[in-house]
Motif scaffolding. Structure first.
Motif, short mmCIF file in Angstrom:
data_model
loop_
_atom_site.label_atom_id
_atom_site.label_comp_id
_atom_site.label_asym_id
_atom_site.label_seq_id
_atom_site.Cartn_x
_atom_site.Cartn_y
_atom_site.Cartn_z
N GLY A 234 30.10 49.92 28.94
CA GLY A 234 30.50 51.31 29.18
C GLY A 234 30.01 51.81 30.54
O GLY A 234 30.76 52.44 31.29
N ILE A 235 28.76 51.50 30.87
CA ILE A 235 28.18 51.93 32.14
C ILE A 235 28.96 51.33 33.31
O ILE A 235 29.22 51.98 34.32
N GLU A 236 29.37 50.09 33.15
CA GLU A 236 30.13 49.40 34.21
C GLU A 236 31.63 49.76 34.20
O GLU A 236 32.40 49.22 34.98
N LEU A 237 32.03 50.63 33.28
CA LEU A 237 33.44 51.03 33.15
C LEU A 237 34.36 49.85 32.85
O LEU A 237 35.52 49.85 33.25
N HIS A 238 33.84 48.84 32.16
CA HIS A 238 34.70 47.69 31.84
C HIS A 238 35.89 48.06 30.95
O HIS A 238 36.99 47.57 31.19
N PRO A 239 35.70 48.92 29.92
CA PRO A 239 36.88 49.24 29.09
C PRO A 239 37.94 49.99 29.90
O PRO A 239 39.14 49.69 29.80
N GLU A 240 37.51 50.93 30.74
CA GLU A 240 38.46 51.67 31.56
C GLU A 240 39.19 50.72 32.51
O GLU A 240 40.42 50.79 32.66
N THR A 241 38.42 49.83 33.14
CA THR A 241 39.03 48.90 34.09
C THR A 241 40.03 47.98 33.39
O THR A 241 41.14 47.77 33.88
N GLY A 242 39.64 47.47 32.24
CA GLY A 242 40.53 46.59 31.49
C GLY A 242 41.81 47.29 31.10
O GLY A 242 42.90 46.73 31.19
N LEU A 243 41.68 48.55 30.70
CA LEU A 243 42.86 49.29 30.29
C LEU A 243 43.77 49.60 31.47
O LEU A 243 44.99 49.53 31.36
N VAL A 244 43.17 49.92 32.61
CA VAL A 244 43.98 50.19 33.80
C VAL A 244 44.76 48.94 34.17
O VAL A 244 45.96 49.00 34.45
N ARG A 245 44.11 47.80 34.10
CA ARG A 245 44.81 46.54 34.39
C ARG A 245 45.94 46.31 33.41
O ARG A 245 47.05 45.94 33.80
N ALA A 246 45.65 46.53 32.13
CA ALA A 246 46.62 46.21 31.10
C ALA A 246 47.77 47.21 31.04
O ALA A 246 48.90 46.86 30.74
N MET A 247 47.47 48.47 31.30
CA MET A 247 48.51 49.50 31.16
C MET A 247 49.45 49.48 32.34
O MET A 247 50.56 49.99 32.27
N GLY A 248 48.98 48.97 33.44
CA GLY A 248 49.79 49.02 34.65
C GLY A 248 49.33 50.16 35.53
O GLY A 248 48.79 51.16 35.05
N LEU A 249 49.54 50.00 36.80
CA LEU A 249 49.04 50.98 37.75
C LEU A 249 49.80 52.30 37.67
O LEU A 249 49.27 53.36 37.97
#
Ligand SMILES: [Zn+2]
Length: 384
Positions: A234-249
């Motif tokens: 969470g601190i590293e924003l991994h879930p957010e980053t993963g979702l941005v990658r997966a959802m598309g820019l």
């Protein structure tokens, strides 16, 4: 190209976003002689020729997924999980392995809107992964909305465990660890009545633990270790980053502009399918070890839990599913690496993460959940 004919006609599951609407959808893609064929019935297959492709990051031997864009369809993205696709694509489109520079020059659409120009500059200057940069720019409100949606869709058909004393005990453990993180955003931790042994970090400092995890743990220090690791993500924003990658820019840009529209539709499913890179798992481990130390909780439980799970499971990550801990184990073939880190952290005075009474209460947090709720949960206990 004929020398690569063995790569042709392999099929892969992917998420496709057409760049016009924020919603992405699941499609099957095939690599053929002409390019990536995106098969989405009832439409004709869409062909993206290899020469006009770009990827968000260069395709290396260690790539665990690929986020592909196409010069002639501005804003459209194709996200494919797993190293198999990335490796095959690297052979068929070798220019994608060379340099991230290409991504910028081959994506004129990125420069289209004012917001994306700003993003592009930051990406350029910071030389970070674009998805990570966008994730870091998401307003707290957007991250919170993503988190709420993720928790809601993960718990769909399953009950939240809310026994009163169990919830109090969970609050104490969360507080003890969160104080040690020294970030001022509050973590929200919930338990869902799901037999699968797993834990997930979701956007906005949310963590989801499962009943199966609490049952599999042999003591509070083990749960503390898992929770600290998820907080690290969470601190590293991994879930957010993963979702941005997966959802598309395109969807991410919409979120960034304050809208959410259709962008959040499949967030829970996407999150369950995500697996983090080995590097990301290492970062989460580093946080976990620091958090546990600062909270004066022994990190031995943390190491023990993962060691036991990977043994019990036979194949690392096997029955734990792809997301959360499953992904963690599968990208950590060597539990030894983690043990070495724990040992390197040295000893310190520690007390149990919870008192005996609180630990018993936490283990019973799902006790008051009605068995009806339990049966209605789809795929409980089923490896996914
Ligand atoms: Zn992890």
């Amino acid at each position: 190209m004929s020398m690569h004919s063995d790569l042709f006609h392999q099929r892969f599951e992917a998420r496709f976003s057409d760049g016009r609407t924020a919603r992405s959808r699941e499609v099957t893609v095939e690599l053929n002689e002409r390019g990536i064929a995106i098969l989405h019935q009832p439409d004709e297959p869409l062909i993206w020729p290899y020469g006009a492709l770009a990827t968000a990051e260069p395709l290396t031997d260690h790539a665990i997924d690929a986020l592909v864009t196409y010069s002639y369809q501005p804003g459209a993205t194709l996200f494919v999980q797993g190293p198999r696709f990335a490796r095959a694509l690297a052979k068929l489109a070798p220019q994608l392995t060379a340099s991230a520079e290409r991504w910028r020059s081959a994506s004129p659409w990125l420069w289209g809107a004012a917001a994306t120009i700003a993003l592009g500059c930051i990406v350029w200057l910071a030389e970070l992964s674009p998805a990570r940069t966008i994730a870091a720019l998401l307003p707290d409100k957007a991250r919170a909305a993503m988190g709420r949606q993720a928790v809601a869709s993960m718990s769909e058909g399953r009950a939240f465990c809310d026994d009163t004393t169990g919830t109090k005990a969970l609050g104490k453990l969360t507080q003890r660890l969160a104080t040690a993180t020294q970030i001022d955003r509050p973590f929200k931790v919930v338990v869902i009545d799901w037999g699968l042994v797993n834990a997930f970090a979701t956007p906005g400092e949310n963590v989801v633990l499962t009943r199966g995890l609490l049952e599999a743990a042999e003591g509070p220090d083990e749960i503390a270790g898992v929770l600290a690791h998820e907080m690290g993500h969470g601190i590293e924003l991994h879930p957010e980053t993963g979702l941005v990658r997966a959802m598309g820019l395109a969807a991410a840009t919409e979120l960034l502009m304050g809208g959410s529209g259709g962008a959040l539709g499949n967030i829970g499913i996407v999150l369950l399918q995500l697996s983090y890179s080995r590097e990301a798992e290492g970062q989460a481990d580093d946080h976990a070890i620091s958090i546990l130390r600062a909270a004066r909780v022994s990190s031995r439980g943390f190491a023990q839990f993962f060691e036991r799970m990977s043994k019990r499971d036979g194949t690392p990550g096997g029955s734990l599913g792809k997301g959360g801990l499953g992904g963690m184990l599968s990208s950590h073939p060597e539990t030894g690496e983690r043990l070495a880190k724990v040992h390197a952290a040295g000893g310190y005075d520690a007390t149990p993460a919870l008192t005996k009474a609180d630990w018993t209460a936490l283990q019973g947090i799902c006790a008051s959940t009605s068995p009806d709720d339990r049966q209605s949960g789809p795929a409980a206990d089923k490896p996914q």
